[in-house]
Design a protein around this motif. Sequence first.
Motif, PDB file in Angstrom:
ATOM      1  N   PRO A   1      19.220 -53.853  -7.106  1.00  0.00           N
ATOM      2  CA  PRO A   1      18.020 -53.435  -5.959  1.00  0.00           C
ATOM      3  C   PRO A   1      18.908 -52.194  -5.559  1.00  0.00           C
ATOM      4  O   PRO A   1      20.072 -52.938  -4.939  1.00  0.00           O
ATOM      5  N   VAL A   2      18.233 -51.515  -4.981  1.00  0.00           N
ATOM      6  CA  VAL A   2      18.982 -49.621  -4.185  1.00  0.00           C
ATOM      7  C   VAL A   2      18.195 -49.496  -3.021  1.00  0.00           C
ATOM      8  O   VAL A   2      19.337 -49.148  -2.267  1.00  0.00           O
ATOM      9  N   ARG A   3      16.684 -50.057  -2.889  1.00  0.00           N
ATOM     10  CA  ARG A   3      16.207 -49.527  -1.466  1.00  0.00           C
ATOM     11  C   ARG A   3      15.212 -50.784  -1.316  1.00  0.00           C
ATOM     12  O   ARG A   3      14.817 -51.234  -1.977  1.00  0.00           O
ATOM     13  N   TYR A   4      15.609 -51.151  -0.027  1.00  0.00           N
ATOM     14  CA  TYR A   4      13.990 -51.522   0.381  1.00  0.00           C
ATOM     15  C   TYR A   4      12.925 -50.658   1.578  1.00  0.00           C
ATOM     16  O   TYR A   4      13.705 -50.779   2.343  1.00  0.00           O
ATOM     17  N   PHE A   5      11.421 -51.224   2.028  1.00  0.00           N
ATOM     18  CA  PHE A   5      10.461 -51.193   2.550  1.00  0.00           C
ATOM     19  C   PHE A   5       9.528 -51.880   3.167  1.00  0.00           C
ATOM     20  O   PHE A   5       9.132 -52.777   2.300  1.00  0.00           O
ATOM     21  N   HIS A   6       9.244 -51.767   4.103  1.00  0.00           N
ATOM     22  CA  HIS A   6       8.427 -52.777   4.612  1.00  0.00           C
ATOM     23  C   HIS A   6       6.713 -52.825   4.109  1.00  0.00           C
ATOM     24  O   HIS A   6       6.431 -53.622   3.728  1.00  0.00           O
ATOM     25  N   SER A   7       6.881 -51.208   3.508  1.00  0.00           N
ATOM     26  CA  SER A   7       5.642 -50.334   3.715  1.00  0.00           C
ATOM     27  C   SER A   7       5.510 -49.191   2.894  1.00  0.00           C
ATOM     28  O   SER A   7       7.051 -48.805   2.372  1.00  0.00           O
ATOM     29  N   SER A   8       4.554 -48.949   2.256  1.00  0.00           N
ATOM     30  CA  SER A   8       4.780 -47.370   1.529  1.00  0.00           C
ATOM     31  C   SER A   8       5.379 -46.551   1.939  1.00  0.00           C
ATOM     32  O   SER A   8       5.566 -46.063   2.742  1.00  0.00           O
ATOM     33  N   ALA A   9       6.554 -45.940   0.774  1.00  0.00           N
ATOM     34  CA  ALA A   9       7.262 -45.157   1.098  1.00  0.00           C
ATOM     35  C   ALA A   9       8.039 -44.592  -0.269  1.00  0.00           C
ATOM     36  O   ALA A   9       8.507 -45.200  -1.011  1.00  0.00           O
ATOM     37  N   ASN A  10       8.687 -43.311  -0.062  1.00  0.00           N
ATOM     38  CA  ASN A  10       9.090 -42.633  -1.014  1.00  0.00           C
ATOM     39  C   ASN A  10      10.010 -42.729  -0.805  1.00  0.00           C
ATOM     40  O   ASN A  10      11.239 -43.436   0.409  1.00  0.00           O
TER      41      ASN A  10
END
Length: 426
Positions: free
Chosen positions: A143-152
């Motif tokens: 895993p390299v990045r986490y977002f709460h909702s849709s994002a690039n």
Amino acid sequence: MWELTALLLLVPSSGQAATLEKPILSLHPPWTTIFKGERVTLRCDGYHPLLLELRPISTLWYLGHLLLPSHKKSIEVQTPGVYRCQTRGAPVSDPIHLSVSNDWLILQVPYAAVFEGEPLVMRCRGWYDKVVYKLHYYHDGQPVRYFHSSANYTVPQARASDSGRYQCSGTMRIPVESAPMFSAKVAVTVQELFQAPVLRVMGRVEARGAALGGVVLRCETLLHPQKRDTPLQFAFYKYSRAVRRFDWGAEYTVPEPEVEELESHWCEAATASRSVRKRSPWLQLPGRGSPLDVASTTVPVPQAAALTPGNKPLSFRKPPLSGSVPSVTSVPNTTSAGLLFPAGGAPTAGPPACSPLTPLEQTTGALKPDVDLLLQEMQLLKGLLSRVVLELKEPQAFPEHRDTLETPASHFAVSQGTPETSAVES
């Protein structure tokens, strides 16, 4: 006659058609993966000569090896496969591979090549553009990045280490929140903008008037064919000190006083924004005998060591010495304990110095002092024991030792540490 004139006007003068570059194929929107039922636009940009200035020459479209019926500059497609285009008189364009997915979640990556220093943008998209929650992006399974909702997910300045296989996961409310779903893995390659530079010696500069001579060094690299117009700057270093900071020139002249330290130089190439910087190895001088051979050092040749018949260096073992026992010198026909040898059996002085010792002779020579010392101590012990036995049998024969004689061990303990004392005859 009209058709012949049209054909003559078709071919550009001076063989221009033979040197035309291949057209550029682009994708809009710029994602290589779409959902089933969606359509994207392909556009072919290149040289389009006019036929009698009446209508443009047709553009050829290929899906795999199949020729498509359209001849426009742009077409809309929804079929997966490899697309190419071609304009009249030019080679075929680079391909674009379009994928069509029926999954709930897809990972969209750019269709065009991403070069070092450029931004790398990825998009995790849900079916019918539904919002993806608890969004994770993965690179080679990590895993390299986490977002709460849709994002690039964006890498501002891509590096070669950013190449690999990417994937995303998340949940969607359809109508309630689903279990985590994963997209298919997509391969991403970050192209090398330019190769690591190499510092080379170009030649000498002769001294003229007040100007000193020196050696010209050149920092050489090679840009990617698609980025050959990218301007680069160069810097030169001596050890860790910059002798010339970044400039557009790829050459640097080492002053004559520093020519003997050419091997301490290296260079660095970078883009104008410094988003990509690469250094060269240390300068490698030409071989001996060249005009630029400077201060060549002479390596001393080691002297040939004496070798044994087994092709091994000679080794001589120094016999161990005791602090309380002086060294014993062998006398022909006798030993330090007084033992006599026959006339013809006297020990020799050892092998000549020029001949190597065998392992058995080395061991015997090393043990000889120990054997002589042991024989001497045994002779002393024999004399002491004989005296003790005589005192026990006839105590009146030794009235002077009647009071001091306690045990044989006490007398032996005193005599044991004095090997120089001569044996008492019984």
